[in-house]
Design a protein around this motif. Structure first.
Motif, short mmCIF file in Angstrom:
data_model
loop_
_atom_site.label_atom_id
_atom_site.label_comp_id
_atom_site.label_asym_id
_atom_site.label_seq_id
_atom_site.Cartn_x
_atom_site.Cartn_y
_atom_site.Cartn_z
N THR A 191 0.83 -1.20 0.00
CA THR A 191 0.00 0.00 0.00
C THR A 191 0.87 1.25 0.00
N LEU A 192 1.97 1.20 0.75
CA LEU A 192 2.88 2.35 0.75
C LEU A 192 3.43 2.61 -0.64
N ALA A 193 3.76 1.52 -1.34
CA ALA A 193 4.27 1.68 -2.71
C ALA A 193 3.23 2.36 -3.59
N VAL A 194 1.98 1.96 -3.42
CA VAL A 194 0.90 2.53 -4.24
C VAL A 194 0.77 4.03 -4.01
N ILE A 195 0.68 4.43 -2.74
CA ILE A 195 0.45 5.87 -2.53
C ILE A 195 1.72 6.66 -2.85
N PHE A 196 2.89 6.03 -2.68
CA PHE A 196 4.14 6.69 -3.08
C PHE A 196 4.09 7.01 -4.58
N LEU A 197 3.63 6.03 -5.37
CA LEU A 197 3.56 6.25 -6.82
C LEU A 197 2.51 7.29 -7.17
N TYR A 198 1.38 7.26 -6.48
CA TYR A 198 0.36 8.28 -6.71
C TYR A 198 0.92 9.68 -6.49
N TYR A 199 1.59 9.84 -5.36
CA TYR A 199 2.17 11.14 -5.04
C TYR A 199 3.23 11.54 -6.06
N LEU A 200 4.08 10.56 -6.40
CA LEU A 200 5.18 10.84 -7.32
C LEU A 200 4.65 11.33 -8.67
N VAL A 201 3.71 10.59 -9.22
CA VAL A 201 3.16 10.97 -10.53
C VAL A 201 2.42 12.31 -10.41
N GLY A 202 1.67 12.45 -9.32
CA GLY A 202 0.92 13.70 -9.12
C GLY A 202 1.85 14.90 -9.04
N ASN A 203 2.93 14.76 -8.27
CA ASN A 203 3.86 15.88 -8.14
C ASN A 203 4.58 16.17 -9.46
N TRP A 204 4.95 15.12 -10.15
CA TRP A 204 5.64 15.29 -11.42
C TRP A 204 4.76 16.04 -12.42
N ASN A 205 3.47 15.72 -12.43
CA ASN A 205 2.57 16.28 -13.44
C ASN A 205 1.92 17.59 -13.05
N SER A 206 2.10 18.06 -11.82
CA SER A 206 1.32 19.22 -11.40
C SER A 206 1.88 20.53 -11.97
N TRP A 207 0.99 21.44 -12.28
CA TRP A 207 1.43 22.71 -12.88
C TRP A 207 0.60 23.88 -12.38
N PHE A 208 -0.65 23.62 -11.96
CA PHE A 208 -1.55 24.74 -11.69
C PHE A 208 -1.07 25.58 -10.51
N ASN A 209 -0.68 24.92 -9.41
CA ASN A 209 -0.16 25.68 -8.27
C ASN A 209 1.05 26.49 -8.66
N ALA A 210 1.91 25.90 -9.49
CA ALA A 210 3.10 26.62 -9.92
C ALA A 210 2.71 27.86 -10.72
N MET A 211 1.69 27.72 -11.58
CA MET A 211 1.28 28.86 -12.40
C MET A 211 0.72 29.99 -11.52
N VAL A 212 -0.02 29.59 -10.49
CA VAL A 212 -0.68 30.59 -9.66
C VAL A 212 0.27 31.16 -8.60
N ALA B 266 -17.28 21.19 -10.41
CA ALA B 266 -15.91 21.57 -10.12
C ALA B 266 -14.89 20.99 -11.10
N SER B 267 -15.30 19.99 -11.89
CA SER B 267 -14.30 19.17 -12.56
C SER B 267 -13.64 19.83 -13.76
N GLY B 268 -12.42 19.38 -14.03
CA GLY B 268 -11.78 19.61 -15.31
C GLY B 268 -11.36 21.02 -15.67
N TYR B 269 -11.28 21.92 -14.69
CA TYR B 269 -10.98 23.29 -15.09
C TYR B 269 -9.56 23.47 -15.61
N GLU B 270 -8.62 22.63 -15.11
CA GLU B 270 -7.24 22.74 -15.60
C GLU B 270 -7.20 22.54 -17.11
#
Lengths: 300, 309
Positions: A196-217, B240-244
């Motif tokens: 389970t730890l591996a699963v959520i680690f991967l979720y976080y990893l992919v999520g962090n790698w792909n995130s952009w909106f917070n950076a833009m704002v 709320a969905s999909g705004y990005e």
């Protein structure tokens, strides 16, 4: 009778196989197209329209342009920093929260759960969130990329389910043997929840790698931008900022005549360079992801 | 009374002694929730104020429901509400059913290698970032893009970049979403299908129903609880969905079909600095969203005994 049945069966199978093959091609072809185009001769590529089956000519110039350019490398380094630090914090906080929520005998257990569940249905919305970030100085600095996303409620609940699936007897035995709660967590619960730890680690990893909106704002300085935000400028030139006009997101092109063609090629190459690492890794991790989705769906 | 208070206190004392480690771990976690989840809820009050950054949160003047009325009477109210609802109806009609269909098809496959190959390739797109996906959409729907070419071939008409037509926005948005998530989302249904009791199928065979009959009369009803739960979530996320993705794909040319409440909040709030107005719009959307979730849950509970609470 049996014969007619089996013919019906056969057509049924054929139809299903054809549908699945068509769908698989439709899902995979766009990725293949990008990969083939990234090696193609840019002027041939611009002239070409429609489906690609092999690269048009062969050149690595697109990739050379990317790696010669500083801004994308800086973006890469920023992303590594945000993903590295962010994921460590994600894991620590999630383990802590999941441990607390999984304690059966904790007096405030249900109160904690209510505090957390409410946030899954109610929130402040974008603007109040943004104003708060500015107020607490999570703006244009490293922590702005890490703290607002430090925890994901859903992942925490998945991990709690993982922790709770450990037999109570095992924990009791450890306590009788004199283990403190800290030892119980680090020596018994964490080692037994590796999947389970591996699963959520991967979720976080992919999520962090792909995130952009917070950076833009939340980020202002270009030299702090993560890879995804630079990609946005290169790939989705919705806002015509000056930097995307004469070059492809900072990749300066020497000869003006082939500039447009090269700008196209650079798009393909940046997609490959930013996406391929994850696409190569994930088939090996597939079974963990599947398990995670399953745990999340039945226990969540 | 005194006795009860005392015993509660002694219970707490004992609990704290026993679980002090858990309490210590809880502090940073709760602090994070209070700051990052409850903190913004407090800020909702600026929807009822005329927030001026220079005056600050407490000094800005109260204006009551002015911003809500401005929004309801404004020219874009119906546009963003209509677009939000329509995009989500499309999402539920096509996007919600597609993974169920894929799971039903895959469930009929006995060949392990073929099944695994299909699964691996169909859920690859799920891991591509939304920025890159939108970049790919831009490339494929450009003047000479593959999708544009395909559409020209099928209809015989001449099209330029498809993202410039507001009439195509919903299709592009919905079908790229299916492309990205169909493989991934079918995992849950496949898992639910693998848990179906095989004697049901044997009984079906005795009754002489064919393969399609089994699919329709056994597999589908058996996974209904999973479908209902996911449906409630889908409706709950409606506003709320999909705004990005929308922010990355829309242009002023396509606002009339693409602009949804969330993108409107982003644009008016962060781009044009109408902070109070934008907060009011966001609050409206959150209230409608919760009402929809509550209603769907209630209907699901009444009709199928499956519900979130």
């Amino acid at each position: 009778m049996i014969r007619r049945r089996s013919i019906g069966n056969l057509t049924f199978d054929v139809v299903i196989y054809i549908l699945l093959i068509l769908l698989t091609v439709a899902c995979f072809y766009p990725i293949l197209h990008i990969l083939l185009a990234s090696f193609s001769n840019p002027s041939k590529l611009v002239a070409h329209s429609g489906v690609l089956f092999k690269p048009l000519g062969f050149t690595l110039n697109g990739y050379k342009l990317i790696f010669r350019d500083d801004s994308l490398l800086v973006g890469y380094m920023n992303t590594f920093l945000y993903v590295g630090l962010g994921t460590v914090i994600n894991m620590v906080l999630t383990i802590m929260g999941a441990f607390v929520l999984s304690r059966r005998d904790l007096y405030f257990k249900n109160h904690f759960m209510i505090v957390i569940t409410i946030t899954m249905f109610f929130g402040g919305g974008l603007i109040p969130w943004f104003l708060l970030m500015k107020d607490i100085h999570l703006y244009n600095n490293l922590w702005a990329m890490v703290l607002p996303t430090a925890l994901n409620t859903w992942n925490m609940i998945i991990l709690r389910s993982g922790f709770q699936s450990i037999p109570v007897e095992l924990e009791e035995a450890a306590i009788i043997d004199g283990a403190s709660q800290a030892k119980l967590l680090t020596r018994v619960i964490i080692p037994l929840s590796k999947a389970t730890l591996a699963v959520i680690f991967l979720y976080y990893l992919v999520g962090n790698w792909n995130s952009w909106f917070n950076a833009m704002v939340l980020l202002k300085d270009r030299d702090m931008f993560p890879l995804q935000l630079l990609l946005k400028e290169i790939l989705v030139a919705n806002d015509t900022s000056a930097s995307t006009m004469g070059s492809a997101g900072g990749v300066v092109i020497d000869s003006a005549s082939s500039a447009t063609a090269y700008r196209e090629l650079v798009k393909y190459c940046t997609i490959v360079v930013s996406t391929l690492p994850i696409l190569i890794v994930y088939p090996f991790l597939q079974k963990y992801f599947v398990k995670g989705v399953y745990v999340g769906s039945i226990k969540g | 009374m005194e006795i009860i208070r005392k015993s509660t206190r002694s219970i707490l004392k004992r609990d704290f002694k026993k679980n002090w480690f858990a309490y210590m771990l809880a502090i940073p976690v709760l602090a994070w929730f209070l700051i990052f989840c409850y903190g913004p809820m407090w800020g909702i009050l600026i929807a009822f104020k005329d927030y001026k950054p220079l005056l600050g949160f407490s000094e800005s003047h109260w204006v009551g429901f002015k911003h809500f009325i401005d929004f309801f009477e404004g020219p874009y109210f119906w546009r963003v509400v209509k677009n939000t609802l329509l995009l989500n109806v499309w999402g539920i009609v096509f996007g919600f059913t597609a993974p169920i269909i894929l799971a039903l098809l895959l469930n009929e496959i006995r060949d392990g290698l073929f099944k695994k190959t299909v699964q691996t390739l169909t859920y690859m797109p799920h891991f591509i970032s939304i920025v890159v996906v939108c970049g790919m959409i831009h490339i494929f729907t450009a003047d000479e893009g593959v999708v544009t070419q395909l559409l020209q071939f099928i209809t015989g008409k001449d099209y330029s970049s498809l993202l410039g037509y507001s009439s195509f926005f919903r299709s592009i948005y919905t079908f790229s979403g299916i492309w990205q998530n169909v493989g991934w989302e079918c995992i849950i249904y496949l898992a639910a299908m693998s848990a179906i009791d095989s004697t049901l199928y044997e009984a079906g065979e005795m009754d002489g129903i064919g393969r399609f009959g089994k699919m329709w009369h056994i597999t589908l009803p058996q996974i209904r609880p999973v479908i209902v739960i996911l449906f409630i979530f889908a409706v709950g996320g409606l506003m709320a969905s999909g705004y990005e993705k929308i922010i990355l794909l829309y242009t002023p040319m396509t606002y009339d079909t693409a602009d949804v409440i969330a993108s409107y909040v982003y644009r008016r709030g962060l781009r044009e600095s109408s902070l109070s107005f934008s907060t009011a719009v966001g609050l409206f959307s959150a209230i409608v969203n919760f009402a929809l979730l509550w209603a769907t849950n209630k209907i699901a509970k009444r009709n199928s005994d499956v519900s979130l609470w």
